[in-house]
Design a protein around this motif. Structure first.
Motif, mmCIF file in Angstrom:
data_model
loop_
_atom_site.group_PDB
_atom_site.id
_atom_site.type_symbol
_atom_site.label_atom_id
_atom_site.label_comp_id
_atom_site.label_asym_id
_atom_site.label_seq_id
_atom_site.Cartn_x
_atom_site.Cartn_y
_atom_site.Cartn_z
ATOM 1 N N PHE A 76 -34.371 -13.852 10.277
ATOM 2 C CA PHE A 76 -33.731 -14.695 11.296
ATOM 3 C C PHE A 76 -32.301 -14.218 11.573
ATOM 4 O O PHE A 76 -31.858 -14.169 12.716
ATOM 5 C CB PHE A 76 -33.698 -16.160 10.853
ATOM 6 C CG PHE A 76 -35.058 -16.800 10.758
ATOM 7 C CD1 PHE A 76 -36.136 -16.291 11.477
ATOM 8 C CD2 PHE A 76 -35.265 -17.917 9.958
ATOM 9 C CE1 PHE A 76 -37.394 -16.874 11.399
ATOM 10 C CE2 PHE A 76 -36.520 -18.512 9.870
ATOM 11 C CZ PHE A 76 -37.585 -17.992 10.580
ATOM 12 N N SER A 77 -31.588 -13.896 10.507
ATOM 13 C CA SER A 77 -30.187 -13.472 10.684
ATOM 14 C C SER A 77 -30.108 -12.182 11.481
ATOM 15 O O SER A 77 -29.211 -12.002 12.308
ATOM 16 C CB SER A 77 -29.517 -13.285 9.326
ATOM 17 O OG SER A 77 -29.409 -14.519 8.652
ATOM 18 N N VAL A 99 -38.872 -20.813 14.592
ATOM 19 C CA VAL A 99 -38.645 -21.018 13.160
ATOM 20 C C VAL A 99 -39.758 -21.888 12.582
ATOM 21 O O VAL A 99 -40.275 -21.607 11.495
ATOM 22 C CB VAL A 99 -37.270 -21.673 12.923
ATOM 23 C CG1 VAL A 99 -37.125 -22.098 11.465
ATOM 24 C CG2 VAL A 99 -36.144 -20.717 13.308
ATOM 25 N N MET A 143 -41.947 -20.643 9.478
ATOM 26 C CA MET A 143 -41.603 -21.194 8.173
ATOM 27 C C MET A 143 -42.563 -22.286 7.740
ATOM 28 O O MET A 143 -42.525 -22.719 6.587
ATOM 29 C CB MET A 143 -40.179 -21.765 8.197
ATOM 30 C CG MET A 143 -39.091 -20.747 8.451
ATOM 31 S SD MET A 143 -38.751 -19.692 7.020
ATOM 32 C CE MET A 143 -38.005 -20.870 5.903
ATOM 33 N N ALA A 183 -31.784 -22.342 4.829
ATOM 34 C CA ALA A 183 -30.787 -21.765 5.734
ATOM 35 C C ALA A 183 -29.390 -21.934 5.152
ATOM 36 O O ALA A 183 -28.572 -21.005 5.185
ATOM 37 C CB ALA A 183 -30.886 -22.437 7.102
ATOM 38 N N VAL A 186 -36.643 -25.664 5.641
ATOM 39 C CA VAL A 186 -35.850 -24.751 6.463
ATOM 40 C C VAL A 186 -34.363 -25.024 6.285
ATOM 41 O O VAL A 186 -33.567 -24.115 6.035
ATOM 42 C CB VAL A 186 -36.228 -24.884 7.946
ATOM 43 C CG1 VAL A 186 -35.358 -23.979 8.802
ATOM 44 C CG2 VAL A 186 -37.699 -24.542 8.151
ATOM 45 N N ASP A 233 -33.744 -14.895 0.564
ATOM 46 C CA ASP A 233 -34.955 -15.317 1.271
ATOM 47 C C ASP A 233 -35.226 -14.342 2.416
ATOM 48 O O ASP A 233 -34.412 -14.180 3.324
ATOM 49 C CB ASP A 233 -34.776 -16.739 1.810
ATOM 50 C CG ASP A 233 -36.059 -17.263 2.452
ATOM 51 O OD1 ASP A 233 -36.625 -18.233 1.924
ATOM 52 O OD2 ASP A 233 -36.505 -16.692 3.485
ATOM 53 N N HIS A 267 -28.918 -19.517 2.309
ATOM 54 C CA HIS A 267 -28.891 -18.140 2.795
ATOM 55 C C HIS A 267 -27.565 -17.821 3.472
ATOM 56 O O HIS A 267 -26.933 -16.803 3.185
ATOM 57 C CB HIS A 267 -30.038 -17.895 3.772
ATOM 58 C CG HIS A 267 -30.007 -16.547 4.424
ATOM 59 N ND1 HIS A 267 -30.359 -15.388 3.755
ATOM 60 C CD2 HIS A 267 -29.633 -16.163 5.673
ATOM 61 C CE1 HIS A 267 -30.216 -14.362 4.581
ATOM 62 N NE2 HIS A 267 -29.770 -14.804 5.740
ATOM 63 N N ARG A 293 -37.352 -14.388 4.920
ATOM 64 C CA ARG A 293 -37.496 -14.925 6.272
ATOM 65 C C ARG A 293 -36.141 -15.264 6.888
ATOM 66 O O ARG A 293 -35.899 -14.980 8.063
ATOM 67 C CB ARG A 293 -38.400 -16.159 6.268
ATOM 68 C CG ARG A 293 -39.875 -15.788 6.294
ATOM 69 C CD ARG A 293 -40.759 -17.015 6.291
ATOM 70 N NE ARG A 293 -42.152 -16.617 6.219
ATOM 71 C CZ ARG A 293 -42.748 -16.201 5.122
ATOM 72 N NH1 ARG A 293 -42.061 -16.109 3.996
ATOM 73 N NH2 ARG A 293 -44.019 -15.860 5.143
ATOM 74 N N HIS A 294 -35.280 -15.841 6.108
ATOM 75 C CA HIS A 294 -33.951 -16.153 6.646
ATOM 76 C C HIS A 294 -33.176 -14.872 6.934
ATOM 77 O O HIS A 294 -32.371 -14.823 7.873
ATOM 78 C CB HIS A 294 -33.178 -17.061 5.685
ATOM 79 C CG HIS A 294 -33.687 -18.474 5.668
ATOM 80 N ND1 HIS A 294 -33.473 -19.349 6.703
ATOM 81 C CD2 HIS A 294 -34.427 -19.158 4.757
ATOM 82 C CE1 HIS A 294 -34.049 -20.514 6.427
ATOM 83 N NE2 HIS A 294 -34.641 -20.423 5.251
ATOM 84 N N THR A 317 -26.068 -16.956 13.927
ATOM 85 C CA THR A 317 -26.931 -17.308 12.795
ATOM 86 C C THR A 317 -27.103 -18.815 12.638
ATOM 87 O O THR A 317 -28.177 -19.273 12.261
ATOM 88 C CB THR A 317 -26.379 -16.731 11.476
ATOM 89 O OG1 THR A 317 -24.996 -17.069 11.364
ATOM 90 C CG2 THR A 317 -26.532 -15.223 11.443
ATOM 91 N N TYR A 339 -31.012 -21.757 14.427
ATOM 92 C CA TYR A 339 -31.923 -22.772 13.894
ATOM 93 C C TYR A 339 -32.144 -23.926 14.862
ATOM 94 O O TYR A 339 -33.156 -24.636 14.784
ATOM 95 C CB TYR A 339 -31.423 -23.276 12.539
ATOM 96 C CG TYR A 339 -31.516 -22.194 11.484
ATOM 97 C CD1 TYR A 339 -32.725 -21.920 10.853
ATOM 98 C CD2 TYR A 339 -30.414 -21.401 11.157
ATOM 99 C CE1 TYR A 339 -32.835 -20.908 9.909
ATOM 100 C CE2 TYR A 339 -30.506 -20.385 10.226
ATOM 101 C CZ TYR A 339 -31.723 -20.139 9.607
ATOM 102 O OH TYR A 339 -31.835 -19.130 8.692
#
Lengths: 205, 205
Positions: free
Chosen positions: B162-163, A178, A182, A191, A187, B156, A194, B158-159, A167, A171
């Motif tokens: 991503f995860s 990304v 985004m 991140a 971001v 979020d 999150h 989107r995150h 995770t 990024y």
DNA sequence: TCTTTTCTTGACCATACGGTCAGGAACCGC
DNA sequence: GCGGTTCCTGACCGTATGGTCAAGAAAAGA
């Protein structure tokens, strides 16, 4: 005479140029992969001539290996800094945040490793076994101890570590994707929030 | 005459050989990256001669692009299959499991994309914008609706996506590393259990 | 069968790449 | 300033690689 001489401290020029070369090589290798990178690109990027590059390193492969070895320590430092005496949840969250920071601060290093691993770790394989594995084993044991003591939710420690790596490094390694998805959003901040929330929920006993 | 002719359904041989070539190219590109792959490798792997490869494709780049485009659909299918009418938690967990399955079933495809994205998506960039972004936007909106309705924990979207991508694809893209660190253990089963538990904890409102 | 189209290949080409080498330039202790 | 060492480079080499081409082999129509 090159660096093969056993006892000879590097001169000022030697130190400067090796640094220039390694920095250029990091840039080039991390964006084109090992095979995709050329000595000419590295030379141009470093502001040196190609033969001069080969004066300091015996070949392309040695540059790559030198880079990987030199970076390994930096890369694993955050894991080494986990304090067995600290508060389990906070220690792991600190680790997550540090890894995420490194993703932002050293994306080239992250991509260099990613490239190498994706292609089967042909040049760093032995170092994974010798350097990474013991550290991960040790850290896993530590995590398991914390879990057994009821300080963390029960789970597989190694898969937890994979999740943290995946995770956070995402990024850096997948920055191009990304960025597309985004847009102009914050971001970095998103991140951080999150992942903090995610691992807090996951780890809370 | 090559495939440039506008209206001409491909012959039996054409279909078979294009498939052979693309399959070989997937193997080679995914393990060596774009620049690291050679037409000779692809030809040998496909059991065809190099000039014959170039009879079916105009060049190396066209093979690569054809692969990426053709795979995109397969790759995004699980996300398209998320049912807006289904139970939010179960839908997302099903998505996670499907992505993990694809990591195991199609590791070459995963690495192909990873290679391309890491290097800045030079050849697939436009398709990310046109194909991936709308789907992610749509899915994010769906997730946000579920969160607003109290069916999922707030975060979020989107995150979150991503995860999910990062943790599932990790097992394909970084397989070499996982293998070193997990040894003979049942990686597949452990990963499934871990990710199920992890996202269940994360998403539960 | 004969003809036309599709398919296949050995030989070849131009370029790019990793690497070498002889010799010149810069630096450094004296 | 001098001698020796370190540093640097233009020219060059062998090989690998993406790509071409003319001509033959196989299919496909007729």
């Amino acid at each position: 005479m090159n660096t093969a001489s056993p006892t000879r401290k590097p001169s000022r020029i030697q130190k400067r140029n090796r640094k220039l070369i390694l920095d250029a090589a990091l840039e080039v290798f991390s964006t084109h992969g090992y095979r995709g990178a050329t000595l000419d690109q590295i030379a141009t990027c470093a502001g040196l001539s190609k033969p001069n590059i080969l004066y300091y390193f015996t070949g392309k492969e040695e540059i790559h290996i030198t880079l990987l070895n030199g970076l390994m320590d930096t890369w694993l430092a955050p894991m080494r800094e986990i304090d067995p005496e600290g508060d389990p949840l906070e220690e792991i969250l600190r680790y997550v945040h540090r890894k995420l920071e490194m993703s932002r601060e050293f994306p080239r290093e992250s991509r260099l490793f990613a490239n190498e691993i994706i292609q089967g770790a042909p040049r760093i394989g032995p170092h994974l076994e010798a350097g990474l594995k013991p550290l991960v084993d040790e850290t896993s044991t530590l995590f398991e101890g914390w879990m057994a003591a009821g300080k963390l939710a029960q789970m597989d420690a190694r898969h937890l570590i994979f999740s943290i790596w995946a995770t956070t490094q995402h990024y850096a390694d997948f920055a191009a994707q990304v960025r597309v998805l985004m847009g102009e959003a914050d971001v970095e901040g998103g991140a951080r929030a999150h992942l903090d929330m995610m691992f807090r929920r996951l780890l809370r006993p």
